[in-house]
Every structure is written in structure tokens, then in C-alpha cells.
Motif scaffolding. Structure first.
Motif, PDB file in Angstrom:
ATOM      1  N   ASN A  18       0.630  -1.198   0.038  1.00  9.50           N
ATOM      2  CA  ASN A  18       0.075   0.009  -0.046  1.00  9.50           C
ATOM      3  C   ASN A  18       0.841   1.157  -0.031  1.00  9.50           C
ATOM      4  OD1 ASN A  18      -1.887   2.063   0.472  1.00  9.50           O
ATOM      5  ND2 ASN A  18      -2.216   1.476   2.609  1.00  9.50           N
ATOM      6  N   LYS A  20      -0.094   4.155  -0.024  1.00 16.33           N
ATOM      7  CA  LYS A  20      -0.618   5.425   0.680  1.00 16.33           C
ATOM      8  C   LYS A  20      -0.398   6.571  -0.227  1.00 16.33           C
ATOM      9  CE  LYS A  20      -0.208   3.178   4.936  1.00 16.33           C
ATOM     10  NZ  LYS A  20       0.200   2.933   6.359  1.00 16.33           N
ATOM     11  N   HIS A 110      -9.352   0.884   5.157  1.00 12.39           N
ATOM     12  CA  HIS A 110      -7.907   1.269   6.036  1.00 12.39           C
ATOM     13  C   HIS A 110      -7.936   2.036   7.295  1.00 12.39           C
ATOM     14  CE1 HIS A 110      -3.832   2.404   6.797  1.00 12.39           C
ATOM     15  NE2 HIS A 110      -3.629   1.177   6.052  1.00 12.39           N
ATOM     16  N   ALA A 186       0.302  -0.460  15.588  1.00 17.54           N
ATOM     17  CA  ALA A 186       1.660  -0.848  14.853  1.00 17.54           C
ATOM     18  C   ALA A 186       1.846  -0.277  13.492  1.00 17.54           C
ATOM     19  CB  ALA A 186       1.429  -2.527  14.734  1.00 17.54           C
ATOM     20  N   SER A 228       4.047  -2.356  10.152  1.00 17.97           N
ATOM     21  CA  SER A 228       5.319  -2.136  10.483  1.00 17.97           C
ATOM     22  C   SER A 228       6.231  -3.614   9.792  1.00 17.97           C
ATOM     23  CB  SER A 228       5.817  -1.918  12.076  1.00 17.97           C
ATOM     24  OG  SER A 228       5.531  -0.651  12.049  1.00 17.97           O
ATOM     25  N   LEU A 247       0.220  -7.043   4.593  1.00 17.40           N
ATOM     26  CA  LEU A 247      -0.368  -5.618   3.847  1.00 17.40           C
ATOM     27  C   LEU A 247       0.858  -4.700   4.249  1.00 17.40           C
ATOM     28  CD1 LEU A 247      -1.964  -3.918   2.181  1.00 17.40           C
ATOM     29  CD2 LEU A 247      -3.751  -3.502   3.919  1.00 17.40           C
ATOM     30  N   VAL A 248       1.794  -4.377   3.495  1.00 14.22           N
ATOM     31  CA  VAL A 248       2.916  -3.508   3.861  1.00 14.22           C
ATOM     32  C   VAL A 248       2.843  -2.096   3.277  1.00 14.22           C
ATOM     33  CG1 VAL A 248       5.319  -3.395   3.420  1.00 14.22           C
ATOM     34  CG2 VAL A 248       4.245  -5.821   3.366  1.00 14.22           C
ATOM     35  N   GLY A 250       5.052   1.339   4.584  1.00 11.78           N
ATOM     36  CA  GLY A 250       6.404   1.992   4.329  1.00 11.78           C
ATOM     37  C   GLY A 250       7.426   1.200   3.384  1.00 11.78           C
TER      38      GLY A 250
HETATM   39  O1  LIG Z   1      -1.422  -0.714   4.870  1.00  6.93           O
HETATM   40  C1  LIG Z   1      -0.494  -0.595   5.240  1.00  6.93           C
HETATM   41  C2  LIG Z   1      -0.447  -0.416   6.695  1.00  6.93           C
HETATM   42  O2  LIG Z   1      -1.071   0.684   7.063  1.00  6.93           O
HETATM   43  C3  LIG Z   1       0.855  -0.777   7.403  1.00  6.93           C
HETATM   44  O3  LIG Z   1       1.778   0.323   7.276  1.00  6.93           O
HETATM   45  P1  LIG Z   1       3.180   0.127   7.765  1.00  6.93           P
HETATM   46  O4  LIG Z   1       3.736  -0.998   7.037  1.00  6.93           O
HETATM   47  O5  LIG Z   1       3.815   1.494   7.318  1.00  6.93           O
HETATM   48  O6  LIG Z   1       3.120   0.157   9.165  1.00  6.93           O
END
Ligand SMILES: O=C[C@H](O)COP(=O)(O)O
Length: 271
Positions: A18, A20, A110, A186, A228, A247-248, A250
Motif C-alpha cells: 500500500n 498510501k 484502511h 503497529a 510495520s 499488507l505492507v 512504508g
Molecule cells: O496498509 C499498510 C499499513 O497501514 C501498514 O503500514 P506500515 O507498514 O507503514 O506500518
């Protein structure tokens, strides 16, 4: 080299990135191209581990063109959709348009939509129905905040979200569904729920789906963990029986890191 991790892979693992609100369409196609090259060099088998990216809306046409033109096996989806299919809804994006752009998936609920935009479970239920109406596979995100986790009511809280969001969906729809458990505490914080936390919740969600529908539906629904995730912790989370992917956020913006998450099975062998 590749080995089965625990025999659960009758559900194809899904590694989803993702992006974002990062990566304009020019940056996006560069990132995708590098990812595809890296995975090609590594002879990644997309049938064994599915890879999907969720770029911003404005990248989708470019992503579609690259994937079609270069015949890439990467799947893609949008980060949100409107509960409506067309009309006077300024700023909203219809599932019809996403489908036309070749999206396979769409994120629904989300935590950043739930918290920043105040999206309710009633609205998310409408969005899920809009996704199915337009032949998109929803990736429904659920999960608790820090206060709920500290109160010890995180499982009850998350299952309540699942029940409300799935209201009125039929067995076939829920069999195709992907649910991502993302504890809000998290996300983007560096705090990772441990593999046992991910398994606890995914197994509770699967049991809930079996209760609401039946065991055969629960056996098909794919359950992901998000929050994370990095190459270094992905393999241990993905080893858990009820965790079918991640689901990743960053780390999906870093090609090497994301490609290593996609290749988690190799890390299991060498860990
Ligand atoms: O959609 C992904 C999640 O919000 C996790 O985000 P993250 O991997 O940056 O913590």
C-alpha cells in the motif's frame, strides 16, 4: 531452495504493498519497473506467491499501461472507492472506473480512512457491496487502537468490525474476500504485533467467518497481517497457520525490502 513453510498454502499467499499518498505516476512506474526487474532476476513465481500494489488513484492508468505493455504478473488495486457507482459525488471514485482500469483489488476501511476520515462500519459495508457490484476483490482492513489493545478487548472489538462490515454479504463473496488485520498501534510506528498476536487475531477472524457462514468459506478467505512489516520480520509472521499474507505500507516503497518480503519463503530456509 524454495520450501513449503507449513503446508497451509492451499490459499495463495498475498503480499500487498500500500503506497498510501506516496509516489506520483512518474515515480510510481519507476518503482514498479524496478520491482518487476528485481523479482524477474530472482525468478519469482507469482503463482506461488501473489504480489499486488495499491498506488494512489492518479497512478493507476500508468500502472495499468506498464503492466499490460510489459506483461507483468503484478496485480494492482485502488486504496478506496465510493459506495456509489456514479452521480453527484464530487471527489469520489467509482468502483466502475477502477474496474475499467483493470484493478483486481480495492482496499476498504484502511485504518487511515476509519480514523482520519471517520468512515463507519455502515459506510464500509456499502463500500464492500460496491466493490463486489463492480467485480473488484475487496481487501477489508480491521483492527484495534492502542487503548482497546491495552484493555484486552482487541479480539472482541475486531470481530465486531468484521460482523458489521460483512452484513448482508453472501458466502461466495466472503470466500473471495481478503481481510487484513492491522492493529492501529503497529502502523507506521515500528511497533510490530508479534507472530503470535497476528495468529491469535487471524484465527479468531477465521473462526468468526466459520460461525457466520461455514468452514468451507472460512477455509477460502485470505487473512493478512499489516503493521510495520519488514523483510526481517515478514517470514516469522507468514509462518503462522492462519496468516495468508501481509499488507505492507512504508516498506513497499523500498524495492529491495519489498522484494525480500515477497520472497519470504527463502528467508525461512536461511533463517
Ligand atoms: O496498509 C499498510 C499499513 O497501514 C501498514 O503500514 P506500515 O507498514 O507503514 O506500518
Amino acid at each position: 531452495m524454495t520450501t513449503s513453510t507449513n503446508g497451509k498454502f492451499d490459499r495463495t499467499p498475498l503480499i500487498a504493498g500500500n503506497w498510501k499518498m506516496n509516489m506520483d505516476h512518474v515515480q510510481g512506474i519507476t518503482l514498479l519497473q524496478k520491482l518487476a526487474w528485481t523479482l524477474k532476476d530472482a525468478q519469482h513465481d507469482y503463482n506461488r506467491v501473489e504480489v499486488a500494489i495499491f498506488p494512489p488513484f492518479t497512478d493507476l492508468r500508468s500502472v495499468q499501461t506498464l503492466i499490460k505493455g510489459d506483461k507483468l504478473d503484478v496485480e494492482y488495486g485502488a486504496q478506496d472507492l465510493s459506495p456509489k457507482d456514479s452521480g453527484a459525488y464530487t471527489g469520489d471514485i467509482s468502483g466502475q472506473f477502477l474496474s475499467k482500469l483493470g484493478c483486481k483489488y480495492v482496499l476498504v476501511g484502511h485504518s487511515e480512512r476509519r480514523t482520519v476520515h471517520g468512515e463507519s462500519d455502515e459506510l464500509l459495508n456499502e463500500k464492500l457491496k460496491a466493490a463486489y457490484r463492480n467485480d473488484l476483490v475487496p481487501v477489508l482492513c480491521v483492527g484495534e487502537g492502542l487503548e482497546v489493545r491495552q484493555s484486552g478487548k482487541h479480539v472482541a472489538h475486531t470481530l465486531e468490525q468484521v460482523r458489521s462490515d460483512l452484513a448482508g454479504l453472501d458466502a461466495e463473496q466472503v470466500s473471495a474476500l481478503v481481510i487484513a488485520y492491522e492493529p492501529i498501534w503497529a502502523i507506521g510506528t515500528g511497533e510490530v504485533a508479534g507472530p503470535a498476536d497476528a495468529q491469535e487475531m487471524c484465527s479468531a477472524i477465521r473462526a468468526e467467518i466459520a460461525d457466520l457462514y461455514d468452514d468451507s468459506v472460512a477455509a477460502k478467505t485470505r487473512l493478512l497481517y499489516g503493521g510495520s512489516v519488514k523483510a526481517q520480520n515478514a517470514a516469522s509472521i507468514l509462518k503462522e497457520r492462519d496468516v495468508d499474507g501481509v499488507l505492507v505500507g512504508g516498506a513497499s516503497l523500498d524495492v529491495t525490502e519489498f522484494a525480500n518480503i515477497v520472497r519470504f519463503e527463502h528467508h525461512l530456509v536461511t533463517d
